[in-house]
Design an enzyme around this catalytic site. Structure first.
Site, PDB file in Angstrom:
ATOM      1  N   ARG A 170       0.840  -1.214   0.000  1.00 30.80           N
ATOM      2  CA  ARG A 170       0.000   0.000   0.000  1.00 30.80           C
ATOM      3  C   ARG A 170       0.871   1.259   0.000  1.00 30.80           C
ATOM      4  O   ARG A 170       0.582   2.240   0.680  1.00 30.80           O
ATOM      5  CB  ARG A 170      -0.930   0.045   1.211  1.00 30.80           C
ATOM      6  CG  ARG A 170      -1.942  -1.043   1.261  1.00 30.80           C
ATOM      7  CD  ARG A 170      -2.954  -0.950   0.112  1.00 30.80           C
ATOM      8  NE  ARG A 170      -4.004  -1.943   0.296  1.00 30.80           N
ATOM      9  CZ  ARG A 170      -3.856  -3.237   0.016  1.00 30.80           C
ATOM     10  NH1 ARG A 170      -2.725  -3.689  -0.519  1.00 30.80           N
ATOM     11  NH2 ARG A 170      -4.844  -4.079   0.221  1.00 30.80           N
ATOM     12  N   SER A 247     -10.152  -0.110   3.554  1.00 32.03           N
ATOM     13  CA  SER A 247      -9.395  -0.314   4.795  1.00 32.03           C
ATOM     14  C   SER A 247      -8.856   1.025   5.264  1.00 32.03           C
ATOM     15  O   SER A 247      -8.200   1.728   4.498  1.00 32.03           O
ATOM     16  CB  SER A 247      -8.208  -1.238   4.549  1.00 32.03           C
ATOM     17  OG  SER A 247      -8.647  -2.514   4.166  1.00 32.03           O
ATOM     18  N   GLU A 343      -4.217   4.273   6.221  1.00 34.00           N
ATOM     19  CA  GLU A 343      -3.944   4.009   4.795  1.00 34.00           C
ATOM     20  C   GLU A 343      -4.292   5.222   3.920  1.00 34.00           C
ATOM     21  O   GLU A 343      -3.509   5.575   3.036  1.00 34.00           O
ATOM     22  CB  GLU A 343      -4.746   2.765   4.371  1.00 34.00           C
ATOM     23  CG  GLU A 343      -4.278   2.144   3.067  1.00 34.00           C
ATOM     24  CD  GLU A 343      -5.160   0.982   2.624  1.00 34.00           C
ATOM     25  OE1 GLU A 343      -5.062  -0.081   3.233  1.00 34.00           O
ATOM     26  OE2 GLU A 343      -5.932   1.153   1.673  1.00 34.00           O
TER      27      GLU A 343
HETATM   28  N1  EPU Z   1     -10.792  -9.958  10.965  1.00 32.73           N
HETATM   29  C1  EPU Z   1     -11.481  -9.996  12.162  1.00 32.73           C
HETATM   30  N2  EPU Z   1     -12.371  -8.993  12.423  1.00 32.73           N
HETATM   31  C2  EPU Z   1     -12.604  -7.986  11.561  1.00 32.73           C
HETATM   32  C3  EPU Z   1     -11.889  -7.939  10.337  1.00 32.73           C
HETATM   33  C4  EPU Z   1     -10.977  -8.942  10.069  1.00 32.73           C
HETATM   34  O1  EPU Z   1     -11.310 -10.898  12.967  1.00 32.73           O
HETATM   35  O2  EPU Z   1     -13.421  -7.138  11.864  1.00 32.73           O
HETATM   36  C5  EPU Z   1      -9.875 -11.048  10.637  1.00 32.73           C
HETATM   37  C6  EPU Z   1     -10.469 -11.902   9.520  1.00 32.73           C
HETATM   38  O3  EPU Z   1     -11.291 -12.923  10.013  1.00 32.73           O
HETATM   39  C7  EPU Z   1      -9.242 -12.438   8.842  1.00 32.73           C
HETATM   40  C8  EPU Z   1      -8.218 -11.356   9.029  1.00 32.73           C
HETATM   41  O4  EPU Z   1      -8.682 -10.524  10.101  1.00 32.73           O
HETATM   42  O5  EPU Z   1      -8.795 -13.599   9.506  1.00 32.73           O
HETATM   43  C9  EPU Z   1      -7.972 -10.531   7.779  1.00 32.73           C
HETATM   44  O6  EPU Z   1      -9.193  -9.985   7.320  1.00 32.73           O
HETATM   45  P1  EPU Z   1      -9.541  -9.915   5.746  1.00 32.73           P
HETATM   46  O7  EPU Z   1      -9.207 -11.195   5.082  1.00 32.73           O
HETATM   47  O8  EPU Z   1     -10.921  -9.383   5.618  1.00 32.73           O
HETATM   48  O9  EPU Z   1      -8.521  -8.896   5.129  1.00 32.73           O
HETATM   49  P2  EPU Z   1      -7.901  -7.576   5.709  1.00 32.73           P
HETATM   50  O10 EPU Z   1      -6.516  -7.832   6.184  1.00 32.73           O
HETATM   51  O11 EPU Z   1      -8.867  -7.003   6.659  1.00 32.73           O
HETATM   52  C10 EPU Z   1      -6.836  -6.803   3.448  1.00 32.73           C
HETATM   53  C11 EPU Z   1      -6.712  -5.514   2.704  1.00 32.73           C
HETATM   54  C12 EPU Z   1      -7.971  -5.231   1.918  1.00 32.73           C
HETATM   55  C13 EPU Z   1      -8.205  -6.373   0.958  1.00 32.73           C
HETATM   56  C14 EPU Z   1      -8.332  -7.661   1.773  1.00 32.73           C
HETATM   57  C15 EPU Z   1      -8.478  -8.873   0.894  1.00 32.73           C
HETATM   58  C16 EPU Z   1      -5.227  -4.046   3.908  1.00 32.73           C
HETATM   59  C17 EPU Z   1      -5.089  -2.898   4.827  1.00 32.73           C
HETATM   60  N3  EPU Z   1      -6.454  -4.429   3.626  1.00 32.73           N
HETATM   61  O12 EPU Z   1      -7.867  -6.640   4.425  1.00 32.73           O
HETATM   62  O13 EPU Z   1      -7.739  -4.058   1.153  1.00 32.73           O
HETATM   63  O14 EPU Z   1      -9.385  -6.176   0.197  1.00 32.73           O
HETATM   64  O15 EPU Z   1      -7.136  -7.851   2.556  1.00 32.73           O
HETATM   65  O16 EPU Z   1      -7.286  -9.097   0.206  1.00 32.73           O
HETATM   66  O17 EPU Z   1      -4.213  -4.575   3.458  1.00 32.73           O
HETATM   67  C18 EPU Z   1      -7.948  -1.692   1.163  1.00 32.73           C
HETATM   68  O18 EPU Z   1      -6.715  -1.643   1.214  1.00 32.73           O
HETATM   69  O19 EPU Z   1      -8.677  -0.665   1.118  1.00 32.73           O
HETATM   70  C19 EPU Z   1      -8.596  -2.997   1.228  1.00 32.73           C
HETATM   71  C20 EPU Z   1      -9.929  -3.146   1.343  1.00 32.73           C
END
Ligand code: EPU
Length: 347
Positions: A170, A247, A343
């Site tokens: 990012r 995010s 971000e």
């Molecule tokens: N989780 C929780 N509670 C929550 C949110 C997440 O327990 O409220 C846990 C989920 O269960 C999972 C882990 O955290 O085990 C990661 O969550 P998720 O797979 O939804 O992905 P993320 O790390 O929250 C990242 C990117 C997103 C991207 C997704 C899918 C960043 C900051 N965010 O989110 O990117 O769509 O992976 O690849 O890297 C963005 O940058 O705007 C964005 C949406």
């Protein structure tokens, strides 16, 4: 009238429709840029020449905390085409103002797979390299060939390759030293002809499995596109309905020693080991664990289905969102000793 003469500055321009949080603020001046020549005409306009500048595409990664005391360049350059191919790859160029998701859908309709994991990301093509958008197992930099940009100080048009863009998680040159120096006008993507599905990301694999055996075993690009759209729709709020900037925090990366200590205290901690041995933590999980999911301060709230996303429930200001973000950062720091970095660009 020539294109350069047609650049028109509008005073007191409302930005509500130009930032996905939907903050009701104004620009001192704004200019809609539909041709490259209009850029420098706007920048050199005597009314705006000495003022700060802000480039907005879809406004999907910015927090506007008040009226912008300067010139906002609304990049509305359009056009997309297959520009060349070699034995290994197709090269597709899109103008900076193309909506990202429409562009991804168009590449698939042309039989050019490779961007499907990045379906439904809000914003424009020109914004994609700035924060090196990524989702569901793919980062934009893996498909990036080069970009064209205008250097605002000189008006020179430059072509920058991946090395010059210094992509990171990012992150890019344009979030640091390159900030406000260049306006990206088009991006060229390299799409490998030897396409293979990228379907390992847990949420995506689960969705493909739920859609039937054939898709789970050997999904094609369209199946991945459809599954990513479904997962995103289920989890992430549509900015057209509920203002947000995706995010709000980056997933923090910590040293292995700190990770081991945290994991001993919090066995359910969600983490991903990086190539350099450090460990990326799921910020959404950290925030969720602190009890923030669904909570609000005024009209600024933490999304009910994804704690990493802050939303405007209606009438919130950028200051409200930053106050909420600050409270979350403080709690996560106190409980886990981990600093969360925003971000979006906060202005
Ligand atoms: N989780 C929780 N509670 C929550 C949110 C997440 O327990 O409220 C846990 C989920 O269960 C999972 C882990 O955290 O085990 C990661 O969550 P998720 O797979 O939804 O992905 P993320 O790390 O929250 C990242 C990117 C997103 C991207 C997704 C899918 C960043 C900051 N965010 O989110 O990117 O769509 O992976 O690849 O890297 C963005 O940058 O705007 C964005 C949406």
């Amino acid at each position: 009238m020539s294109q350069s003469e047609s650049a028109a500055l509008i005073a007191g321009y409302p930005l509500k429709a130009h930032n996905t949080f939907g903050f009701d603020v104004r620009a001192q001046f704004a200019c809609r840029v539909e041709h490259e020549a209009q850029l420098m005409a706007a920048v050199r306009d005597p009314r705006a020449a000495a003022l700060p500048r802000l480039v907005l595409g879809g406004g999907s990664n910015v927090v506007l905390t008040g009226d912008f005391p300067g010139l906002v360049l609304l990049v509305a350059l359009r056009g997309r085409q297959l520009v060349r191919e070699d034995d290994e790859s197709w090269y597709v160029e899109a103008a900076a103002g193309e909506p990202w998701h429409e562009f991804v859908a168009w590449t698939l309709s042309q039989g050019l797979p490779g961007l499907e994991n990045l379906a439904l990301i809000p914003g424009t093509v020109g914004a994609a390299p700035i924060q090196n958008i990524g989702a569901y197992g793919l980062e934009m930099c893996e498909r990036f060939a080069s970009l064209r940009a205008v250097e605002l100080a000189t008006g020179a048009v430059v072509e920058l390759d991946a090395e010059a863009c210094q992509f990171g998680y990012r992150d890019s040159f344009f979030k640091r030293a390159g900030r406000d120096r260049y306006v990206i006008t088009s991006v060229t993507f390299r799409l490998p002809k030897a396409w293979t599905p990228r379907a390992g990301y847990a949420d995506l694999a689960r969705e493909l499995a739920a859609r039937g055996e054939a898709h789970a075993q050997q999904p094609d690009a369209q199946a991945i596109f459809d599954a990513v759209v479904a997962v995103r729709r289920a989890k992430l709020p549509d900015p057209a309905v509920l203002g947000n900037a995706g995010s709000f925090f980056k997933n923090p990366v910590v040293e292995a020693v700190q990770f081991e200590a945290l994991k001993a205290k919090e066995p359910e901690l969600v983490s991903y080991v990086q190539q350099d041995g450090r460990v990326k933590l799921a910020a959404g999980w950290l925030i969720d664990r602190c009890g923030w999911k669904g909570r609000s301060i005024g009209a600024a709230a933490v999304h009910e289905r994804q704690a990493l996303v802050l939303v405007n429930r209606g009438g919130a200001s950028g200051g409200d969102v930053l106050a909420l973000a600050g409270a979350i950062q403080q709690d996560v720091l106190t409980r886990f000793g981990v600093e969360l970095e925003a971000e979006p660009v906060c202005l």
